[in-house]
Write a protein that holds these residues in place. Structure first.
Motif, PDB file in Angstrom:
ATOM      1  N   ASN A   1       0.732  -1.178  -0.070  1.00 17.80           N
ATOM      2  CA  ASN A   1       0.035  -0.176  -0.140  1.00 17.80           C
ATOM      3  C   ASN A   1       0.891   1.183  -0.041  1.00 17.80           C
ATOM      4  N   GLN A   2       2.105   1.248   0.805  1.00 15.70           N
ATOM      5  CA  GLN A   2       2.846   2.469   0.834  1.00 15.70           C
ATOM      6  C   GLN A   2       3.392   2.615  -0.520  1.00 15.70           C
ATOM      7  N   ILE A   3       3.980   1.509  -1.293  1.00 15.20           N
ATOM      8  CA  ILE A   3       4.550   1.598  -2.620  1.00 15.20           C
ATOM      9  C   ILE A   3       3.593   2.084  -3.645  1.00 15.20           C
ATOM     10  N   VAL A   4       2.358   1.694  -3.614  1.00 12.34           N
ATOM     11  CA  VAL A   4       1.386   2.250  -4.510  1.00 12.34           C
ATOM     12  C   VAL A   4       1.001   3.810  -4.115  1.00 12.34           C
ATOM     13  N   ALA A   5       0.932   4.039  -2.926  1.00 14.50           N
ATOM     14  CA  ALA A   5       0.752   5.278  -2.359  1.00 14.50           C
ATOM     15  C   ALA A   5       1.692   6.327  -2.783  1.00 14.50           C
ATOM     16  N   GLY A   6       2.930   5.815  -2.799  1.00 15.14           N
ATOM     17  CA  GLY A   6       4.134   6.948  -3.116  1.00 15.14           C
ATOM     18  C   GLY A   6       3.983   7.017  -4.665  1.00 15.14           C
ATOM     19  N   GLY A   7       3.750   6.085  -5.323  1.00 12.17           N
ATOM     20  CA  GLY A   7       3.751   6.091  -6.751  1.00 12.17           C
ATOM     21  C   GLY A   7       2.582   7.064  -7.111  1.00 12.17           C
TER      22      GLY A   7
END
Length: 237
Positions: free
Chosen positions: A190-196
């Motif tokens: 979720n953090q990876i996608v949020a950062g993207g």
């Protein structure tokens, strides 16, 4: 919940914004790096492009240089430059991204001055304007839309690419994505996608603001002329 929903929930958590190393801190780093990189590109690209465009020479050199610079992998530069006296951190990132920003700034500056109607230049010469006066009073004002377009392209590219700064401990929003990978896909997905998502939204915001700026700095007669320009007819047959 799917990963996208979890990413939106992650973005809605105030602690992910305000904690040390959170979005606000990384956003500030990201914008600072991008600003200095684009400024470096402007300091190098604009004067060269304006000078060559004013002289009417060097078109082939501009194209060759732009193509060669675009062919340089930004990630490779980010890997090599920290091994120089620049060291790790923000300086090599700014230099690498500044090099990446030069091609659109240089080529648009050159194109802007070369696209000016020769009759306008002849009229300026007939009024007794020197080369420097023609550049300041005629060529640069008419080339402003092209300069703004180059700035817009360079800024959006740099803002998007600054995410790679995390590979050399340069900071920026890439640290959010990198930290997510460090937690593992199952935990930090979720953090990876949020950062993207945040990087994409930032790039779109920069694009929108600079598009508005480009319109504002375009002289009104040029805007009117562009609106009146007829659409090319489709070829027959």
């Amino acid at each position: 919940m799917n990963t996208l929903s979890e990413a939106i929930l992650w973005l809605n958590d105030p602690l992910n914004w305000t904690n040390p190393g959170g979005l606000l801190e990384r956003l500030s780093e990201h914008l600072q790096i991008s600003f200095w990189a684009v400024l470096l590109g402007c300091v190098i690209g604009w004067p060269i492009g304006i000078w060559l465009g004013h002289r009417g020479r060097g078109g082939a050199a501009v194209i060759t240089f732009s193509n060669l610079t675009l062919a340089l992998p930004t990630l490779a530069l980010l890997t090599i430059l920290p091994l120089t006296p620049l060291g790790f951190g923000k300086p090599p990132v700014v230099v690498a991204l500044g090099i990446f920003a030069i091609p659109p700034l240089l080529s648009n500056a050159y194109t802007g001055l070369r696209s000016i109607d020769p009759e306008i230049k002849d009229a300026a010469k007939g009024m007794g304007l020197s080369g420097g006066q023609m550049l300041r009073r005629v060529e640069l004002p008419l080339a402003v839309p092209y300069l703004a377009a180059g700035l817009r392209t360079a800024a959006v590219q740099v803002v998007a690419t600054t995410t790679l700064a995390t590979f050399v401990n340069g900071g920026g929003l890439g640290e959010i994505i990198s930290a997510g990978f460090g937690l593992g896909i199952s935990v930090g997905g979720n953090q990876i996608v949020a950062g993207g998502i945040f990087v994409v939204l930032l790039a779109l915001a920069v694009e929108g603001l600079l598009a508005l700026l480009q319109r504002l700095v375009t002289p009104r007669p040029l805007r009117a002329a562009k609106r009146r320009r007829p659409t090319a007819a489709a070829p027959a047959g």
